[in-house]
Design a protein around this motif. Structure first.
Motif, PDB file in Angstrom:
ATOM      1  N   VAL A   6      -1.052  15.761  11.724  1.00  0.00           N
ATOM      2  CA  VAL A   6      -0.372  15.158  10.568  1.00  0.00           C
ATOM      3  C   VAL A   6       0.360  13.890  10.986  1.00  0.00           C
ATOM      4  O   VAL A   6       0.355  12.891  10.264  1.00  0.00           O
ATOM      5  N   THR A   7       0.967  13.896  12.168  1.00  0.00           N
ATOM      6  CA  THR A   7       1.641  12.697  12.668  1.00  0.00           C
ATOM      7  C   THR A   7       0.642  11.565  12.869  1.00  0.00           C
ATOM      8  O   THR A   7       0.890  10.424  12.476  1.00  0.00           O
ATOM      9  N   TRP A   8      -0.507  11.861  13.469  1.00  0.00           N
ATOM     10  CA  TRP A   8      -1.532  10.837  13.685  1.00  0.00           C
ATOM     11  C   TRP A   8      -2.029  10.264  12.365  1.00  0.00           C
ATOM     12  O   TRP A   8      -2.168   9.043  12.223  1.00  0.00           O
ATOM     13  N   VAL A   9      -2.294  11.113  11.394  1.00  0.00           N
ATOM     14  CA  VAL A   9      -2.761  10.647  10.079  1.00  0.00           C
ATOM     15  C   VAL A   9      -1.696   9.754   9.441  1.00  0.00           C
ATOM     16  O   VAL A   9      -1.990   8.681   8.911  1.00  0.00           O
ATOM     17  N   GLU A  10      -0.433  10.153   9.518  1.00  0.00           N
ATOM     18  CA  GLU A  10       0.649   9.348   8.934  1.00  0.00           C
ATOM     19  C   GLU A  10       0.742   7.989   9.617  1.00  0.00           C
ATOM     20  O   GLU A  10       0.892   6.960   8.960  1.00  0.00           O
ATOM     21  N   ARG A  11       0.649   7.941  10.936  1.00  0.00           N
ATOM     22  CA  ARG A  11       0.757   6.679  11.671  1.00  0.00           C
ATOM     23  C   ARG A  11      -0.389   5.725  11.335  1.00  0.00           C
ATOM     24  O   ARG A  11      -0.208   4.519  11.300  1.00  0.00           O
ATOM     25  N   ASN A  12      -1.563   6.271  11.102  1.00  0.00           N
ATOM     26  CA  ASN A  12      -2.738   5.442  10.882  1.00  0.00           C
ATOM     27  C   ASN A  12      -3.058   5.180   9.426  1.00  0.00           C
ATOM     28  O   ASN A  12      -3.695   4.164   9.113  1.00  0.00           O
ATOM     29  N   PHE A  13      -2.633   6.057   8.532  1.00  0.00           N
ATOM     30  CA  PHE A  13      -3.026   5.929   7.127  1.00  0.00           C
ATOM     31  C   PHE A  13      -1.871   5.997   6.143  1.00  0.00           C
ATOM     32  O   PHE A  13      -2.074   5.855   4.949  1.00  0.00           O
TER      33      PHE A  13
END
Length: 60
Positions: A6-13
């Protein structure tokens, strides 16, 4: 694993995409639930400050 994803998705999208990706409904409690997974590091905050001011920051 969920936190990292979820952190990765938030940072990228972005936050809205991360909320939907995690299956958190829009409305009252959704922000709190998604916020459980999304955190900013001190280096990320310093990077944002450097980008905003146009000045280098020692922690960025």
């Amino acid at each position: 694993m969920r936190y990292t994803t979820v952190t990765w998705v938030e940072r990228n999208f972005g936050y809205a995409v991360a909320r939907a990706y995690a299956g958190h409904a829009e409305g009252g409690g959704a922000v709190g639930t998604t916020a459980t997974y999304v955190r900013a590091s001190l280096q990320e905050i310093a990077g944002a400050l450097a980008a905003l001011t146009g000045e280098p920051h020692p922690l960025a």
